[in-house]
Scaffold this motif. Structure first.
Motif, PDB file in Angstrom:
ATOM      1  N   LEU A  49       0.844  -1.200  -0.006  1.00  0.00           N
ATOM      2  CA  LEU A  49      -0.027   0.015   0.235  1.00  0.00           C
ATOM      3  C   LEU A  49       0.999   1.220  -0.014  1.00  0.00           C
ATOM      4  CD1 LEU A  49      -2.773  -1.080   2.757  1.00  0.00           C
ATOM      5  CD2 LEU A  49      -2.948  -0.953  -0.030  1.00  0.00           C
ATOM      6  N   PRO A  50       0.622   2.302  -0.781  1.00  0.00           N
ATOM      7  CA  PRO A  50       1.294   3.438  -0.643  1.00  0.00           C
ATOM      8  C   PRO A  50       1.225   4.248   0.597  1.00  0.00           C
ATOM      9  CG  PRO A  50      -1.000   3.888  -1.833  1.00  0.00           C
ATOM     10  CD  PRO A  50      -0.924   2.561  -1.490  1.00  0.00           C
ATOM     11  N   ARG A  51       2.483   4.522   0.893  1.00  0.00           N
ATOM     12  CA  ARG A  51       2.452   5.252   2.184  1.00  0.00           C
ATOM     13  C   ARG A  51       2.181   6.754   2.085  1.00  0.00           C
ATOM     14  NH1 ARG A  51       7.871   3.938   4.986  1.00  0.00           N
ATOM     15  NH2 ARG A  51       6.922   5.184   6.672  1.00  0.00           N
ATOM     16  N   PRO A  52       1.709   7.438   2.917  1.00  0.00           N
ATOM     17  CA  PRO A  52       1.411   8.778   2.733  1.00  0.00           C
ATOM     18  C   PRO A  52       2.773   9.549   2.785  1.00  0.00           C
ATOM     19  CG  PRO A  52       0.438   8.370   4.870  1.00  0.00           C
ATOM     20  CD  PRO A  52       0.701   7.021   3.986  1.00  0.00           C
ATOM     21  N   ARG A  53       2.890  10.605   2.048  1.00  0.00           N
ATOM     22  CA  ARG A  53       4.277  11.375   2.167  1.00  0.00           C
ATOM     23  C   ARG A  53       3.889  12.488   3.250  1.00  0.00           C
ATOM     24  NH1 ARG A  53       6.456  12.646  -3.664  1.00  0.00           N
ATOM     25  NH2 ARG A  53       7.885  13.464  -2.239  1.00  0.00           N
ATOM     26  N   SER A  54       2.781  13.144   3.279  1.00  0.00           N
ATOM     27  CA  SER A  54       2.835  14.196   3.946  1.00  0.00           C
ATOM     28  C   SER A  54       2.490  14.050   5.247  1.00  0.00           C
ATOM     29  CB  SER A  54       1.476  15.238   3.424  1.00  0.00           C
ATOM     30  OG  SER A  54       0.464  14.646   3.700  1.00  0.00           O
ATOM     31  N   ALA A  96       0.568  15.257   7.301  1.00  0.00           N
ATOM     32  CA  ALA A  96      -0.793  15.390   7.568  1.00  0.00           C
ATOM     33  C   ALA A  96      -1.642  13.914   7.340  1.00  0.00           C
ATOM     34  CB  ALA A  96      -1.788  16.505   7.030  1.00  0.00           C
ATOM     35  N   GLY A  97      -0.929  13.461   6.266  1.00  0.00           N
ATOM     36  CA  GLY A  97      -1.443  11.993   5.703  1.00  0.00           C
ATOM     37  C   GLY A  97      -1.211  10.872   6.641  1.00  0.00           C
ATOM     38  N   GLN A  98       0.007  11.205   7.134  1.00  0.00           N
ATOM     39  CA  GLN A  98       0.619  10.096   8.326  1.00  0.00           C
ATOM     40  C   GLN A  98      -0.305  10.115   9.548  1.00  0.00           C
ATOM     41  OE1 GLN A  98       4.728  10.517   8.688  1.00  0.00           O
ATOM     42  NE2 GLN A  98       5.240  10.513   6.420  1.00  0.00           N
ATOM     43  N   LEU A  99      -0.475  11.568   9.929  1.00  0.00           N
ATOM     44  CA  LEU A  99      -1.428  11.410  11.032  1.00  0.00           C
ATOM     45  C   LEU A  99      -2.820  11.198  10.625  1.00  0.00           C
ATOM     46  CD1 LEU A  99      -0.425  15.136  12.358  1.00  0.00           C
ATOM     47  CD2 LEU A  99       0.078  13.255  13.434  1.00  0.00           C
ATOM     48  N   PHE A 100      -3.489  11.579   9.540  1.00  0.00           N
ATOM     49  CA  PHE A 100      -4.950  10.746   9.364  1.00  0.00           C
ATOM     50  C   PHE A 100      -4.761   9.154   9.242  1.00  0.00           C
ATOM     51  CE2 PHE A 100      -8.124   9.460   6.593  1.00  0.00           C
ATOM     52  CZ  PHE A 100      -9.162   9.988   7.208  1.00  0.00           C
ATOM     53  N   ALA A 101      -3.826   8.678   8.804  1.00  0.00           N
ATOM     54  CA  ALA A 101      -3.571   7.344   8.664  1.00  0.00           C
ATOM     55  C   ALA A 101      -3.500   6.682  10.007  1.00  0.00           C
ATOM     56  CB  ALA A 101      -2.441   6.783   7.775  1.00  0.00           C
ATOM     57  N   THR A 142      -7.578  17.072  11.377  1.00  0.00           N
ATOM     58  CA  THR A 142      -6.220  16.866  10.776  1.00  0.00           C
ATOM     59  C   THR A 142      -5.821  17.801   9.761  1.00  0.00           C
ATOM     60  OG1 THR A 142      -6.281  14.587  11.555  1.00  0.00           O
ATOM     61  CG2 THR A 142      -4.468  15.140   9.778  1.00  0.00           C
ATOM     62  N   TYR A 143      -7.049  18.072   8.795  1.00  0.00           N
ATOM     63  CA  TYR A 143      -6.762  19.096   7.869  1.00  0.00           C
ATOM     64  C   TYR A 143      -6.453  20.595   8.340  1.00  0.00           C
ATOM     65  CZ  TYR A 143      -7.755  22.148   3.833  1.00  0.00           C
ATOM     66  OH  TYR A 143      -7.781  22.979   2.898  1.00  0.00           O
ATOM     67  N   VAL A 144      -7.208  20.840   9.301  1.00  0.00           N
ATOM     68  CA  VAL A 144      -6.899  22.361   9.956  1.00  0.00           C
ATOM     69  C   VAL A 144      -5.867  22.440  10.590  1.00  0.00           C
ATOM     70  CG1 VAL A 144      -7.794  23.974  11.804  1.00  0.00           C
ATOM     71  CG2 VAL A 144      -9.617  22.644  10.305  1.00  0.00           C
ATOM     72  N   ILE A 145      -5.156  21.344  11.273  1.00  0.00           N
ATOM     73  CA  ILE A 145      -3.940  21.396  11.804  1.00  0.00           C
ATOM     74  C   ILE A 145      -2.721  21.326  10.873  1.00  0.00           C
ATOM     75  CG2 ILE A 145      -2.323  19.966  13.321  1.00  0.00           C
ATOM     76  CD1 ILE A 145      -4.777  19.126  15.134  1.00  0.00           C
ATOM     77  N   ASN A 146      -2.997  20.769  10.095  1.00  0.00           N
ATOM     78  CA  ASN A 146      -2.029  20.526   8.855  1.00  0.00           C
ATOM     79  C   ASN A 146      -1.850  21.986   8.124  1.00  0.00           C
ATOM     80  OD1 ASN A 146      -0.155  19.032   6.755  1.00  0.00           O
ATOM     81  ND2 ASN A 146      -2.021  19.699   5.434  1.00  0.00           N
ATOM     82  N   ALA A 147      -3.136  22.383   7.940  1.00  0.00           N
ATOM     83  CA  ALA A 147      -3.187  23.817   7.173  1.00  0.00           C
ATOM     84  C   ALA A 147      -2.307  24.732   7.851  1.00  0.00           C
ATOM     85  CB  ALA A 147      -4.551  24.315   6.929  1.00  0.00           C
ATOM     86  N   ARG A 148      -2.492  24.966   9.355  1.00  0.00           N
ATOM     87  CA  ARG A 148      -1.865  25.871  10.333  1.00  0.00           C
ATOM     88  C   ARG A 148      -0.408  25.501  10.369  1.00  0.00           C
ATOM     89  NH1 ARG A 148      -3.737  27.296  16.429  1.00  0.00           N
ATOM     90  NH2 ARG A 148      -1.961  28.812  16.819  1.00  0.00           N
ATOM     91  N   LEU A 149      -0.161  24.197  10.390  1.00  0.00           N
ATOM     92  CA  LEU A 149       1.388  23.643  10.638  1.00  0.00           C
ATOM     93  C   LEU A 149       2.046  24.388   9.103  1.00  0.00           C
ATOM     94  CD1 LEU A 149       3.281  22.220  12.077  1.00  0.00           C
ATOM     95  CD2 LEU A 149       2.662  20.202  10.857  1.00  0.00           C
TER      96      LEU A 149
END
Length: 542
Positions: free
Chosen positions: A6-11, A13-18, A191-198
């Motif tokens: 399975l592809p691993r999330p690179r960002s 935020a993707g890792q946090l969401f996974a 996660t999206y909001v935190i990622n945007a702020r980060l």
């Protein structure tokens, strides 16, 4: 058959969401399994209690007792049992005779047939519950006796199907899955909001880029020779590199991170510059052993976040600049002397043209004797070549400014007396700056004169410079040695650095530096005295 990974999330935020999705899935699956097992057991127990209560209520009803004594009990009991089923939310209410023949049943075709299940405890007057598969399927049932005068005249069984119980449990699990889905959705939004702020705070850099920048950052900090100091909004040290520790004299064993600049034990002017909220550009400051060029730049982003400080060691440069200033002074003195020599030569030529050869010879001889007398006086008193050259050059400079510089008859410093520890550069720094300061003070005074005394006394080298200027206010006796202090207006290069350099050099050589009022009658002015220790070998050799 192998499945592709399975592809691993690179960002980040993707890792946090996974991670959140996996965590929520594991928690929900575990809780759902626990809830299903626990709730099913609790539902069975609750169904047994409910069925027991309904069965006992029916058995205690006078209507049931009266109907049992009729020729056809089913005629009255069947409608009654159906009403009880409807009102109490049970799947069946079966009333039977003491041997187990049904008088009522939800399926009227089963009336008159034998009850399927255990009835012996009820026939003996006891109420019991069981899970049993009968005509309606598996059910949780309760069987209780109908007693009259201590005799069992019938039995009542009430039950709830297991399928209905499972349906209720499945409804709870479905609700739990709905809550889990809502939590996952909320986690995704968060996660999206935190990622945007980060990403806004990290200027769009992802975790790999931040890690790479940190590696470069650490390598650069240790590679540069210049000092780098980062202060937070409260002027506490947030970061300092190796060069900064060396230039500020802070050892590696001292933990300065988190400490205020005021607690580092730095000179007051340097501490004030670091604590200032205004930027500083190439501002020169002195420590115990170095001359530093300090640059500060506030870091702000809507509010004050701190200060970035860079430090450059200009000790050698400052010494070279002092030597250059001395050389420039010598050059100007030579130019002036050349001009004077040209004037005197023209005078001699003119006297010869006028036929006054004797007067021309007398004039030229007198000038040569005066210059030679000055050289002989200086060399006789101070034969040490560096100091002698310095005094001759400073004498010419002082004469240009209308100040007489004389060497005291008490001076006596032979060549070879000074040890190697006293470098020519240190002597030029100390005596040259003292003379320059004295000339500045004496210029414009009546009988402007600067007197220099240099001699070895016991185990000390004494350098004394006095002037006929206004003197030093006793209240300023210590301030005059601080960088930036001056009683004269600042020129293009600034003032107040010479005496600070003198004190730095004297401190480095373990000497003493004092200032006092001149004791000479009618002269006034100030006397600066430097005492430098001499090794025993140098004293004996002298």
């Amino acid at each position: 058959m192998r499945f592709p990974p399975l592809p691993r999330p690179r960002s980040l935020a993707g890792q946090l969401f996974a991670m959140q999705a996996v965590l929520i899935a594991v928690v929900v699956a575990g809780y759902a399994l626990f809830t299903y097992v626990s709730d099913e057991r609790q539902a069975v127990d609750a169904a047994a209690l409910h069925a027991t209560a309904v069965a006992r209520s029916v058995a205690d009803s006078p209507t049931v007792g009266a109907a049992i004594h009729t020729p056809d009990p089913s005629r009255e009991l069947q409608p009654y049992a159906m009403r009880v089923m409807r009102d109490t939310d049970v799947d069946f209410v079966t009333i039977m005779n003491p041997v187990g023949i049904r008088w009522t049943h939800p399926d009227e075709r089963q009336i008159g047939r034998h009850f399927i299940g255990r009835i012996d405890p009820a026939r003996h007057g006891r109420t019991f519950t069981e899970t049993y598969t009968g005509t309606l399927g598996a059910s949780v049932r309760a069987v209780t006796p109908v007693e009259e005068n201590g005799r069992v005249i019938g039995m009542v069984s009430a039950g709830i199907r297991v399928e209905a119980i499972s349906a209720r449990v499945r409804g709870q699990v479905t609700a739990l899955l709905g809550v889990a889905g809502g939590a996952l959705l909320l986690g995704a939004v968060g996660t999206y909001v935190i990622n945007a702020r980060l990403r806004r705070h990290t200027h769009g850099m992802n975790a790999a880029e931040l890690s790479r920048m940190h590696d470069y950052h650490q390598a650069a900090l240790h590679a540069v020779r210049e000092g780098l100091l980062m202060l937070d909004g409260q002027f506490r040290v947030a970061l300092i590199n190796d060069g900064g520790r060396v230039l500020l004299g802070v050892g590696d064993e001292v933990d300065v991170i988190g400490r205020s600049v005021a607690e580092l034990g730095l000179p007051a002017p340097l501490t004030g510059a670091l604590l200032s909220s205004e930027p500083r550009v190439d501002e020169v400051h002195l420590t115990a052993s170095r001359v530093l060029a300090v640059n500060t730049s506030p870091v702000s982003g809507g509010e004050r976040r701190g200060t970035v400080v860079t430090l450059r060691d200009v000790t050698e440069l400052q010494s070279l600049m002092g030597e250059l200033d001395s050389e420039r002074g010598f050059t100007q003195a030579l130019r002036s002397q050349a001009h004077e020599a040209a004037n005197r030569l023209h005078t001699v030529v003119s006297l010869i043209e006028l036929g006054r050869a004797d007067e021309a010879v007398e004039f030229a001889t007198a000038e040569l004797e005066l210059a030679q007398a000055l050289t002989d006086q200086v060399v006789a008193a101070v034969s040490e070549p560096v100091l002698a050259a310095l005094l001759l050059g400073k004498t010419a400079q002082a004469n240009e400014r209308g100040v007489e510089l004389v060497v005291s008859p008490d001076s006596r410093l032979d060549d070879g007396l000074l040890p190697a520890e006293l470098s020519a550069r240190d002597l030029v720094t100390v005596l040259g700056n003292l003379i320059d300061n004295a000339v500045d003070a004496a210029q414009g005074s009546v009988g402007a004169r600067v007197t220099v005394t240099a001699y070895a006394s016991g185990s000390e080298l004494v350098l004394r410079v006095s002037d006929t200027g206004p003197g030093v206010d006793p209240a300023h006796a210590d301030l005059v040695f601080q960088r930036g202090f001056s009683t004269k207006p600042a020129g293009p290069g600034g003032r107040g650095l010479g005496l600070a350099l003198v004190r730095q050099a004297v401190t480095r050589l373990d000497g003493t530096l004092t200032v006092a009022e001149s004791a000479a009658d009618g002269e006034g002015g100030a006397v600066f005295e430097v005492r430098l220790p001499l090794p025993a070998a140098a004293v004996n050799g002298g």
